[in-house]
Write a protein that holds these residues in place. Sequence first.
Motif, PDB file in Angstrom:
ATOM      1  N   ALA A 198       0.823  -1.209   0.000  1.00  0.00           N
ATOM      2  CA  ALA A 198       0.000   0.000   0.000  1.00  0.00           C
ATOM      3  C   ALA A 198       0.856   1.258   0.000  1.00  0.00           C
ATOM      4  N   HIS A 199       1.984   1.199   0.663  1.00  0.00           N
ATOM      5  CA  HIS A 199       2.858   2.375   0.743  1.00  0.00           C
ATOM      6  C   HIS A 199       3.448   2.732  -0.613  1.00  0.00           C
ATOM      7  N   LYS A 200       3.982   1.745  -1.276  1.00  0.00           N
ATOM      8  CA  LYS A 200       4.584   2.024  -2.583  1.00  0.00           C
ATOM      9  C   LYS A 200       3.520   2.438  -3.592  1.00  0.00           C
ATOM     10  N   LEU A 201       2.342   1.878  -3.463  1.00  0.00           N
ATOM     11  CA  LEU A 201       1.257   2.246  -4.350  1.00  0.00           C
ATOM     12  C   LEU A 201       0.882   3.712  -4.166  1.00  0.00           C
ATOM     13  N   ALA A 202       0.848   4.164  -2.915  1.00  0.00           N
ATOM     14  CA  ALA A 202       0.515   5.570  -2.640  1.00  0.00           C
ATOM     15  C   ALA A 202       1.570   6.512  -3.195  1.00  0.00           C
ATOM     16  N   VAL A 203       2.850   6.141  -3.063  1.00  0.00           N
ATOM     17  CA  VAL A 203       3.918   6.980  -3.602  1.00  0.00           C
ATOM     18  C   VAL A 203       3.824   7.052  -5.119  1.00  0.00           C
ATOM     19  N   SER A 204       3.615   5.917  -5.738  1.00  0.00           N
ATOM     20  CA  SER A 204       3.576   5.864  -7.201  1.00  0.00           C
ATOM     21  C   SER A 204       2.335   6.533  -7.762  1.00  0.00           C
ATOM     22  N   ARG A 205       1.268   6.521  -7.003  1.00  0.00           N
ATOM     23  CA  ARG A 205       0.027   7.097  -7.508  1.00  0.00           C
ATOM     24  C   ARG A 205      -0.123   8.555  -7.092  1.00  0.00           C
ATOM     25  N   ASP A 206      -0.124   8.816  -5.794  1.00  0.00           N
ATOM     26  CA  ASP A 206      -0.428  10.162  -5.300  1.00  0.00           C
ATOM     27  C   ASP A 206       0.764  11.100  -5.388  1.00  0.00           C
ATOM     28  N   ALA A 207       1.896  10.684  -4.815  1.00  0.00           N
ATOM     29  CA  ALA A 207       3.062  11.576  -4.817  1.00  0.00           C
ATOM     30  C   ALA A 207       3.531  11.865  -6.247  1.00  0.00           C
ATOM     31  N   TRP A 208       3.530  10.848  -7.077  1.00  0.00           N
ATOM     32  CA  TRP A 208       4.017  11.040  -8.448  1.00  0.00           C
ATOM     33  C   TRP A 208       3.112  11.988  -9.235  1.00  0.00           C
ATOM     34  N   ARG A 209       1.804  11.855  -9.094  1.00  0.00           N
ATOM     35  CA  ARG A 209       0.888  12.741  -9.825  1.00  0.00           C
ATOM     36  C   ARG A 209       0.993  14.180  -9.317  1.00  0.00           C
ATOM     37  N   LEU A 210       1.104  14.345  -8.004  1.00  0.00           N
ATOM     38  CA  LEU A 210       1.245  15.686  -7.445  1.00  0.00           C
ATOM     39  C   LEU A 210       2.566  16.314  -7.886  1.00  0.00           C
ATOM     40  N   PHE A 211       3.594  15.501  -8.005  1.00  0.00           N
ATOM     41  CA  PHE A 211       4.908  15.957  -8.470  1.00  0.00           C
ATOM     42  C   PHE A 211       4.801  16.539  -9.891  1.00  0.00           C
ATOM     43  N   GLN A 212       4.072  15.877 -10.773  1.00  0.00           N
ATOM     44  CA  GLN A 212       3.883  16.382 -12.138  1.00  0.00           C
ATOM     45  C   GLN A 212       3.019  17.649 -12.149  1.00  0.00           C
ATOM     46  N   LEU A 213       1.909  17.622 -11.396  1.00  0.00           N
ATOM     47  CA  LEU A 213       0.972  18.734 -11.421  1.00  0.00           C
ATOM     48  C   LEU A 213       1.605  20.024 -10.917  1.00  0.00           C
ATOM     49  N   LEU A 214       2.325  19.943  -9.810  1.00  0.00           N
ATOM     50  CA  LEU A 214       2.889  21.157  -9.237  1.00  0.00           C
ATOM     51  C   LEU A 214       3.989  21.740 -10.110  1.00  0.00           C
ATOM     52  N   GLN A 215       4.689  20.911 -10.866  1.00  0.00           N
ATOM     53  CA  GLN A 215       5.649  21.444 -11.841  1.00  0.00           C
ATOM     54  C   GLN A 215       4.916  22.246 -12.923  1.00  0.00           C
ATOM     55  N   LEU A 216       3.775  21.707 -13.396  1.00  0.00           N
ATOM     56  CA  LEU A 216       3.019  22.404 -14.437  1.00  0.00           C
ATOM     57  C   LEU A 216       2.406  23.697 -13.906  1.00  0.00           C
ATOM     58  N   LEU A 217       2.145  23.746 -12.593  1.00  0.00           N
ATOM     59  CA  LEU A 217       1.651  24.979 -11.982  1.00  0.00           C
ATOM     60  C   LEU A 217       2.783  25.936 -11.629  1.00  0.00           C
ATOM     61  N   GLU A 218       4.022  25.544 -11.948  1.00  0.00           N
ATOM     62  CA  GLU A 218       5.207  26.365 -11.710  1.00  0.00           C
ATOM     63  C   GLU A 218       5.376  26.695 -10.227  1.00  0.00           C
ATOM     64  N   MET A 219       5.151  25.712  -9.352  1.00  0.00           N
ATOM     65  CA  MET A 219       5.301  25.907  -7.913  1.00  0.00           C
ATOM     66  C   MET A 219       6.545  25.193  -7.431  1.00  0.00           C
ATOM     67  N   ASP A 220       7.417  25.935  -6.683  1.00  0.00           N
ATOM     68  CA  ASP A 220       8.645  25.338  -6.174  1.00  0.00           C
ATOM     69  C   ASP A 220       8.407  24.780  -4.780  1.00  0.00           C
ATOM     70  N   ALA A 221       9.462  24.243  -4.189  1.00  0.00           N
ATOM     71  CA  ALA A 221       9.337  23.574  -2.893  1.00  0.00           C
ATOM     72  C   ALA A 221       8.882  24.527  -1.801  1.00  0.00           C
ATOM     73  N   GLU A 222       9.337  25.780  -1.872  1.00  0.00           N
ATOM     74  CA  GLU A 222       8.942  26.746  -0.838  1.00  0.00           C
ATOM     75  C   GLU A 222       7.453  27.021  -0.912  1.00  0.00           C
ATOM     76  N   ALA A 223       6.942  27.229  -2.103  1.00  0.00           N
ATOM     77  CA  ALA A 223       5.505  27.475  -2.242  1.00  0.00           C
ATOM     78  C   ALA A 223       4.702  26.245  -1.842  1.00  0.00           C
ATOM     79  N   VAL A 224       5.218  25.088  -2.144  1.00  0.00           N
ATOM     80  CA  VAL A 224       4.514  23.849  -1.826  1.00  0.00           C
ATOM     81  C   VAL A 224       4.501  23.604  -0.318  1.00  0.00           C
TER      82      VAL A 224
END
Length: 955
Positions: free
Chosen positions: A366-392
């Motif tokens: 379940a842990h790896k599934l959450a990373v691959s699904r949720d964290a990975w999608r959020l990682f792509q989306l926030l790049q497209l929104l041009e948000m850096d680590a500080e804003a996040v």
Amino acid sequence: MQSAVNIQSLVEEAVGPVSQFWPMKGFVSHNPIQGLEHLQFDEAFRQAKNLFGAEGYLSLDEYRALFRAGRIDNASVQSALARVGPRIDESLSLSLHTVTVNQIHRLHLLHGITALEPALLDWQLTSGGALQNPVNGSTSSIDLNALWNQILSILGLDRDMADVRDSARNENIQFTMDLPFRRTLSDWLDQLTPCALVTTIDQQMIKWVSSFADEGMAAWSMPGRRSGFYTAWRELAQYDASGRLLGIADFAGMVAALPDDPEVAIQQSLHAMHIPQARWPEYLTRVFAQLPGWAGLIRWRGLNPDDPIQKQSPIDPLQYLAVRLFYEQSLVGVHARRSWGTEGNLTAIAAYLKDHNKAPEAAVSAHKLAVSRDAWRLFQLLQLLEMDAEAVSRITREQASRLLRWLDDFPAEKQLPVWLEAYEESFRIDLLSRIRAHRGNVAELTGRPLAQAAFCIDVRSEPFRRHFEQVAAVETFGYAGFFGIPISHRGYDTEESFPLCPVLLTPSTALFELPRDGQQKVLARYAAGSRWKQFGEHLFHELKHSPIASFLLVDILGLFFSLALLGKTMLRRPYHGLLGAAQRWFIEPVSTEIDAGAENSELPQVNGEPVALTRGFTIEQQANFIEGGLRMIGLTRNFGRFVVLCGHGSTTDNNPYFAALDCGACGGRHGDPNARTFAAMGNNPEVRAELASRGLTVPDDTWFLPAKHNTTADRVDFYDTVDIPASHRDAFQQLQQAFLEGGEQQALDRCNRIPGTPRNMTAKQAYAHVESRSFDWANTRPEWGLSGNAGFIIGRRALTRGLDLGGRCFLHSYDAKSDPEGAFLEKIMTAPLVVGEWINMQYYTSATDPWKYGSGSKVIHNVVGGLGVMYGSQSDLATGLPLQTVNDGATHFHEPMRLLTIIEADPAIIGGIIARHDILQQFFHNGWLNLVAIDPASSEFHRYNQDATWQLIKL
């Protein structure tokens, strides 16, 4: 047990999603999922994907490539999202950013923010460069490492644990074991074990059905065919050794013990496999869907009991199902016992799988599934929104979950309809804008025209009409290629009659092509040559299929065939001319005619099946056809010297799909007999007198002239020219020259779109080139056919005269002013438009999935039984169009989109017609066709919505 009547009804219901397949000799374009048209477009293709495993849309990657190439524009994407996308009105404040759900969905649509396969996670974070290279669409320089760590922190996931090994085998997974929806036991065993039961059953069914359904290609026909498929199979299968080789003990005894009635056999098999009666409909639907091509042909045969082949060898879905279920029951039992030592029924198999904890698929932690699904999608989306680590870092976990929920609300299957709508919107806006800009640019023809020419509505007629109008003082009209006259026609010296009308109609009248009077010597020479030709063909066929004589045939005729092969390949034009001259010398041509009148005399002496139909039409009936046709297309005044009825057909060599290039309105055949019939009626003085009494006066010096447009060679041939009055000979020569020049320009236009054609040709060179393609036996693409079709325009020629539509639109002439009640429009919408939808869906599906809905590459085609083609030595019947018909390599020449219907008429009249016809409601309310009305009063464009309302289009 259910009664026989219920079983019959059950089978009819189950086979419904499988579309009929017409034999290749009269290929009829159709929607391959016609049985699902009662559903919404998207839902129908979802169900079809589950049933047939076929794709109903282009891939998301292909749509996105079209967007990047500019084929789909930004405005169309935004419009499509608003029209068919998720309807959620929400926004979210993220640090200094405010984002809306529409913004997230748009990014998701354009870039594909998808989860990652867990097995690829570690590779992406290291060798894949995900932490060094931004995603496509992101332009800012962001510390991706910091961003990834911040996302893991927000979601409560530790990056160091992302490489935790899969632990599914150590977890106690609970699941319910049951046969999946619309899956057979053979499907299930294929999924759970390394067997290939469905393929094995397919092979047995293809072997038997292809032998039984053969239409004369086989030298030795299958015995016992007159008794029906099920009975013939029972008698022969007992001697088939392959049953024992498949492991079925006492195969012959089991076949012999089957009941005589196939309905009872179906019940026995279903009960033996313990399939609950409530699941019989969906189970049997899947059985038919496992070989949809052969099942579609069998369905067509069953629905056409008067077909000569069906009379000789009856087969229907009921008989097919009885045989297939026997193999299913037997082979499932064999493999269940071999694999698990259990009986081959649903109860025993489900119990075994549950007792042995056989999970349908391996699980991931379940842990790896959450990373691959949720964290990975959020990682792509926030790049497209041009948000850096500080804003996040200022985003809460609740806000992150909300962003992920917005992505979940717009999965891939919901994105596909949006992309299709955007694709169509780009075409729609472009076409409507061009029509609007073209208004007032067409000068009306002054004076009497040389001719009015009525062409078929076929998309290939559109560019020919445009070029023809540019070289002469003529008017052109679009009319369905059977010219409104449904007939059963038998050509001279042929043994079979063919219905020449849309397959929606059934002709009640038979017409014959017969020799003209005064040709006794010509007929005698023709008969002698014809007899020798038939004798030679029969002898060659018998020798070729003889086990002994076939070897001698190669030695005796090898040199002759080598010379023919050399001529057909290297010296095509001289060889074609020489062959034609030899045929004319050996079998002298006979001048024929088609008499449309009702006759009381005996039927002509013809071979083959008798024709039990009314012969010919009365004067009143003929006048009805002529009046209806002329008024429908708006030709009621200022008649020219000629009214040309131009049907169409094609000529190709070594092409099993020849009928797919012919006239769809004539049931996949040439349209010249209908043109000749209409012209004969129109030239009849009695008919003209009747027309005059109805207020439609055709001048005495107007001559109706039948012709045919060869769409491969772009040549127009004229018929019954011996009847042309001497007073019209000079005008006829002018007309021939105009058609020649129009054909040359059309050929040049076509050569610019056909891959591999020589460039920088003159019009005459292009004309010669396209002719050579018609007898090039090695050419896989003699013409594009109707590829590219996207529009169906019903209206006056003034809307589009002189406008280059690229050969993409059906054009049906119609003048709303002469049809205040919409009676003619109703006929157009319920017949030609229906055929247009079938053609469009045939090309659409052949483009979205060329190997399931289409027929793949011609390179591996194998003609079987005179019925159709298979891939290689054995496969399902390929029911769609070849890859070479819709694609140029990997490029889609045919852009798969739903047909845009544009009607120049009052929207209220159009809406009333739709309300009166279920089939039109099905098309327009379920999204199978798009509709735009051009209001004659205001010239405004109105789009028809699926809820039967109209929406003004602002360009």
